[in-house]
Write an enzyme that holds these catalytic residues in place. Structure first.
Site, PDB file in Angstrom:
ATOM      1  N   PRO A 262      35.174  39.309  34.902  1.00 17.09           N
ATOM      2  CG  PRO A 262      36.947  40.837  34.741  1.00 17.09           C
ATOM      3  CD  PRO A 262      35.648  40.596  35.452  1.00 17.09           C
ATOM      4  CG  ASP A 443      37.098  39.327  39.440  1.00 18.85           C
ATOM      5  OD1 ASP A 443      37.643  39.865  38.453  1.00 18.85           O
ATOM      6  OD2 ASP A 443      36.127  39.833  40.032  1.00 18.85           O
ATOM      7  CG  HIS A 444      42.505  38.106  34.686  1.00 20.63           C
ATOM      8  ND1 HIS A 444      43.709  38.596  35.138  1.00 20.63           N
ATOM      9  CD2 HIS A 444      42.819  37.152  33.749  1.00 20.63           C
ATOM     10  CE1 HIS A 444      44.706  37.989  34.511  1.00 20.63           C
ATOM     11  NE2 HIS A 444      44.194  37.093  33.677  1.00 20.63           N
ATOM     12  NE  ARG A 445      36.060  42.470  38.319  1.00 14.16           N
ATOM     13  CZ  ARG A 445      34.839  42.674  38.810  1.00 14.16           C
ATOM     14  NH1 ARG A 445      34.201  43.811  38.541  1.00 14.16           N
ATOM     15  NH2 ARG A 445      34.251  41.761  39.557  1.00 14.16           N
TER      16      ARG A 445
END
Length: 473
Positions: A262, A443-445
């Site tokens: 994401p 990566d938004h994680r």
């Protein structure tokens, strides 16, 4: 009588399961030594030369340039040194034919996945390469027909060399259409008769009747030109390019990145005037040992990753004790900085190992070395697959910005656009400055916008005030 030794395509590193045969470096009948390069193959990582573990006389070349070969399948057969005398070439012929026949039988039993004539056999991994359905299942072929095929193979040998026909499918195609293989001149290595040779021989018959093997094709438009026309657009098809080698690896990696990560993107315009002037001054003092602008930016990136280590990580999925999946963020002690390099074989991403420990000059030297290596196709799997963060200088293509795709399994990529003159406000006054755009995809994680923005701002400030930042590095 000694049997030929069969050398199978080895795992060339990083667990790769296949390679494309680019070029043979030896021919049937050649005397070779241990560790002599015998073939050039292209993997998803790089172009490599494969050395022979055996010394002796080349008896069989299992494939032709352009084929994709599976790891563990026969590559070359070698008659050991001293096994055959000067007057025993017939024995070499018979042994080579026997090896080819044995390979065929093994493929019929389990399916090799090898592409001998452009079809492939059942049992290979990935998408099946068969473009036409077989006339009948291989399992229905009688032992008598197998023996007849082997006799035909022996009858059409090239004396002292490899049998003129290896593929049983080629032989069967010729038999079904009444083509005498003894009258054909093969276009393959050492006179090997290929599928295209048989097709050329039966082509006149196609003008008057539809061959039985064509009837097995999936139904399609009845137009004679249907094979050269795209069914959806109606446009003529000018070329078909197989997706393989580096392009296949890039496609798979980018698809995986898009499906699993994401991602989010942030960007900022940067006044790079001070950095350009700093480099110009260094070049005036020492024209032969001045780092490029990319090396300076790489130095700022490694410093920024130390301040914002979340972007120098990797997400790993593991199984827990209950059989379920769990994820963890793995942080690294150091930075392997990847950088995008355009080559004739496509976009490659070699990485500078332990880049955080190198000066701008050392980074510049390593970037230049790795760029030369990948353009020659000689990069190792370790040099191409060990990055922890990627720097992409797409400004060399004359573009300002790009929402780049993260190089999976990394969690961030920083893009640098071209540096051009733009109007810029300096101390309340309008001025012409050297401006570039930085784009960070992350990566938004592993982090939120605050961390990503902080890292991007750190690199931007370093470019705008390189002297003060370099003094602290």
């Amino acid at each position: 009588m000694s049997e030929p030794k069969v050398f199978r395509l080895p795992d060339l590193g990083e667990g790769l399961t296949e390679a494309e045969l680019v070029n043979w470096l030896v021919s049937v009948g050649d005397e070779i030594r241990v560790d002599q390069p015998i073939a050039e193959v292209e993997t998803a990582k790089s172009m490599v030369e494969v050395p022979s573990p055996y010394a002796g006389t080349v008896a069989v070349l299992h494939g032709e340039p352009g084929q994709t070969l599976d790891v563990g399948k026969p590559l070359i057969s070698v008659m050991p040194v001293g096994a055959v005398g000067a007057n025993s070439t017939a024995a070499v012929d018979e042994s080579a034919a026997a090896v080819a026949a044995e390979v065929y039988r093994e493929e019929e039993k389990a399916g090799s996945g090898n592409v001998l004539i452009g079809y492939g056999t059942p049992g290979g991994h990935g998408v099946a390469r068969r473009s036409r359905a077989p006339k009948r299942p291989v399992a229905q072929v009688s032992e008598a027909e197998k023996a007849a095929d082997d006799l035909l193979l022996m009858r059409t040998r090239v004396p002292g060399k490899l049998g003129a026909v290896i593929s049983p499918l080629v032989r069967r195609m010729a038999r079904d259409h009444g083509v005498d293989l003894g009258e054909l001149q093969g276009s393959g290595t050492s006179g090997l008769i290929m599928r295209r040779d048989v097709e050329a021989a039966i082509k006149p018959a196609r003008d008057t009747e539809e061959p039985e093997w064509r009837l097995a094709e999936p139904p399609g438009p009845a137009s004679p030109a249907a094979g050269n026309t795209d069914a959806r657009t109606g446009l003529g098809i000018s070329a078909r390019t197989p997706v393989r080698g580096v392009r296949k690896a890039v496609a798979a990696n980018m698809s995986r990145s898009r499906s699993e990560i994401p991602e989010a993107t942030v960007w900022v315009d940067v006044d790079a005037t001070a950095l350009v002037e700093l480099r110009a001054a260094l070049k005036k003092a020492d024209p032969h040992d001045t780092p490029g602008l990319l090396a300076f930016i790489a130095r700022f990136v490694t410093a920024g990753l130390k301040k914002f280590p979340e972007l120098n990580t990797r997400i790993v999925t593991t199984e827990d004790t209950t059989g379920g999946a769990s994820q963890e963020i793995v942080a690294f002690d150091g930075v392997n900085l990847g950088f995008a390099a355009q080559t004739d074989r496509g976009l490659m991403v070699p990485s500078v190992r332990n880049a955080d420990k190198l000066s701008a000059r050392e980074l510049d030297a390593e970037i230049r070395r790795l760029t030369a290596v990948v353009r020659e196709g000689k990069a190792t799997p370790a040099e191409l697959g060990s990055g922890s963060f990627t720097l992409n200088n797409y400004g060399v293509f004359g573009v300002d910005g790009s929402a780049a795709i993260i190089n999976h399994p990394e969690v961030g990529i920083l893009g640098v656009g071209r540096i051009i003159d733009k109007p810029w406000v300096v101390d309340g006054e309008l001025a012409v400055r050297k401006v570039t755009e930085l784009t960070l995809t992350f990566d938004h994680r592993v982090c939120d916008g605050g961390t990503a923005g902080g890292f991007l701002r750190f690199v931007a400030d370093a470019i705008e005030n390189p002297g003060s930042v370099l003094a602290d590095l």
